[in-house]
Design a protein around this motif. Structure first.
Motif, PDB file in Angstrom:
ATOM      1  N   GLY A 110     -37.855  32.732 -16.572  1.00 60.80           N
ATOM      2  CA  GLY A 110     -36.613  33.623 -15.182  1.00 60.80           C
ATOM      3  C   GLY A 110     -36.757  35.264 -16.162  1.00 60.80           C
ATOM      4  O   GLY A 110     -35.943  35.859 -15.710  1.00 60.80           O
ATOM      5  N   ALA A 157     -33.172  35.674  -6.593  1.00 58.27           N
ATOM      6  CA  ALA A 157     -32.391  34.697  -8.101  1.00 58.27           C
ATOM      7  C   ALA A 157     -31.440  35.779  -8.292  1.00 58.27           C
ATOM      8  O   ALA A 157     -30.146  35.720  -9.331  1.00 58.27           O
ATOM      9  CB  ALA A 157     -33.386  34.033  -9.193  1.00 58.27           C
ATOM     10  N   GLU A 158     -31.982  37.507  -8.696  1.00 60.73           N
ATOM     11  CA  GLU A 158     -31.030  38.443  -9.113  1.00 60.73           C
ATOM     12  C   GLU A 158     -30.190  38.777  -7.435  1.00 60.73           C
ATOM     13  O   GLU A 158     -29.341  39.712  -7.467  1.00 60.73           O
ATOM     14  CB  GLU A 158     -31.981  39.446  -9.485  1.00 60.73           C
ATOM     15  CG  GLU A 158     -32.585  39.069 -10.697  1.00 60.73           C
ATOM     16  CD  GLU A 158     -33.702  40.167 -11.177  1.00 60.73           C
ATOM     17  OE1 GLU A 158     -33.382  41.083 -10.488  1.00 60.73           O
ATOM     18  OE2 GLU A 158     -34.670  39.858 -11.863  1.00 60.73           O
ATOM     19  N   HIS A 174     -32.391  30.164 -13.386  1.00 61.56           N
ATOM     20  CA  HIS A 174     -32.395  30.741 -12.311  1.00 61.56           C
ATOM     21  C   HIS A 174     -33.038  29.899 -10.950  1.00 61.56           C
ATOM     22  O   HIS A 174     -32.996  30.039  -9.896  1.00 61.56           O
ATOM     23  CB  HIS A 174     -33.504  31.809 -12.871  1.00 61.56           C
ATOM     24  CG  HIS A 174     -34.222  31.087 -13.113  1.00 61.56           C
ATOM     25  ND1 HIS A 174     -34.285  31.329 -14.531  1.00 61.56           N
ATOM     26  CD2 HIS A 174     -35.995  31.452 -12.641  1.00 61.56           C
ATOM     27  CE1 HIS A 174     -35.844  30.276 -14.650  1.00 61.56           C
ATOM     28  NE2 HIS A 174     -36.415  30.206 -13.801  1.00 61.56           N
ATOM     29  N   GLN A 179     -30.222  28.449  -8.356  1.00 61.42           N
ATOM     30  CA  GLN A 179     -29.888  29.830  -7.673  1.00 61.42           C
ATOM     31  C   GLN A 179     -30.138  29.708  -5.994  1.00 61.42           C
ATOM     32  O   GLN A 179     -29.854  30.061  -5.090  1.00 61.42           O
ATOM     33  CB  GLN A 179     -29.914  30.778  -8.834  1.00 61.42           C
ATOM     34  CG  GLN A 179     -28.613  30.357  -9.681  1.00 61.42           C
ATOM     35  CD  GLN A 179     -28.723  32.215 -10.781  1.00 61.42           C
ATOM     36  OE1 GLN A 179     -29.639  33.049 -10.035  1.00 61.42           O
ATOM     37  NE2 GLN A 179     -28.415  32.361 -11.442  1.00 61.42           N
TER      38      GLN A 179
END
Lengths: 93, 148
Positions: free
Chosen positions: A60, B68-69, B3, B6
């Motif tokens: 990530g 994810a972001e 992450h 998510q």
């Protein structure tokens, strides 16, 4: 569930890319002629770049992307210089 | 591994599918690089990894980081455009260099890998002689070809 699917897929991708890296390395070490070695080296660069992208997805972390970009640029320059050297006998004329 | 949790399930499936197919095609390109007989056949094999592998893994990375972001992450497109622009240049130059070296040695296109069950490794002197011929700037003069 989604994390297990992703973890399995990313682990498989890492193993497959490392195997592809090993096969390209075998061709680079054993290649009967010089152009085979250059092709194996270029394939190793691309496989390492893909491995960096996959490792960045596992962690990530976006910063592995920059390492992958640097590897791509270096691979291009290396292969073009080696191909020019094989063709002409010198890199800069 | 926050992450990874998510992502919605459909996105996880799509990302996993893209990554698995891309890595498998790259591995097949590596197998072809080892198994094929002639250099001009071997030149085609790793392009699976160059094109499909890069495209699919970059698409998976973009999708995963975007979801994810919570924003559009498109900087992986830089790698995609760069690889798409530079791969034909490198492989074309490598193929032309190999063709020129084969013409200098008068080999033609049917160069094959030496068989595996040979005990002594013959390519060593071949490679050395050819390296001398390739790096020698007077090599073209011996065969009568004008060097541009």
């Amino acid at each position: 569930m989604t994390a297990e699917i992703l973890r399995f897929a990313l682990g498989y991708a890492q193993i497959a890319l490392i195997l592809a890296l090993a096969l390209a390395c075998w061709r680079m070490l054993r290649g009967p002629r010089a152009q085979d070695r250059v092709l194996g080296l270029d394939t190793m660069y691309i496989n390492a770049m893909l491995l960096f992208l996959v490792i960045g997805m596992v962690n990530g972390n976006v910063f592995f992307f920059e390492g992958a970009l640097v590897i791509a640029v270096l691979g291009f320059v290396t292969t073009v210089c080696a191909a020019k050297f094989l063709m002409r006998g010198e890199v800069i004329e | 591994m926050t992450h990874l949790h998510q992502l919605p399930p459909w996105a996880a499936l799509v990302v996993a599918l893209f990554v698995v197919i891309g890595a498998t095609l790259t591995l097949l390109g590596g197998v072809g690089l080892v198994r094929l007989k002639s250099f001009y056949q071997r030149l085609h094999a790793p392009t699976l990894g160059y094109s499909y592998g890069t495209l699919l893994i970059i698409l998976a990375s973009m999708l995963m980081f975007s979801l994810a972001e919570g924003r559009a992450v498109v900087h992986e497109l830089m790698i995609g455009i760069f690889i798409m622009a530079t791969t034909p240049i490198t492989l074309l130059m490598l193929g032309r260099a190999a063709l020129r070296r084969d013409r200098d040695r008068k080999l033609g296109h049917n160069e094959a890998v030496p068989p595996r069950r040979r005990t002594e490794p013959p390519p060593l002197d071949d490679i050395e002689a050819e390296a001398e011929a390739g790096t020698d700037p007077e090599a073209g003069a011996e065969t009568g070809e004008p060097r541009p």
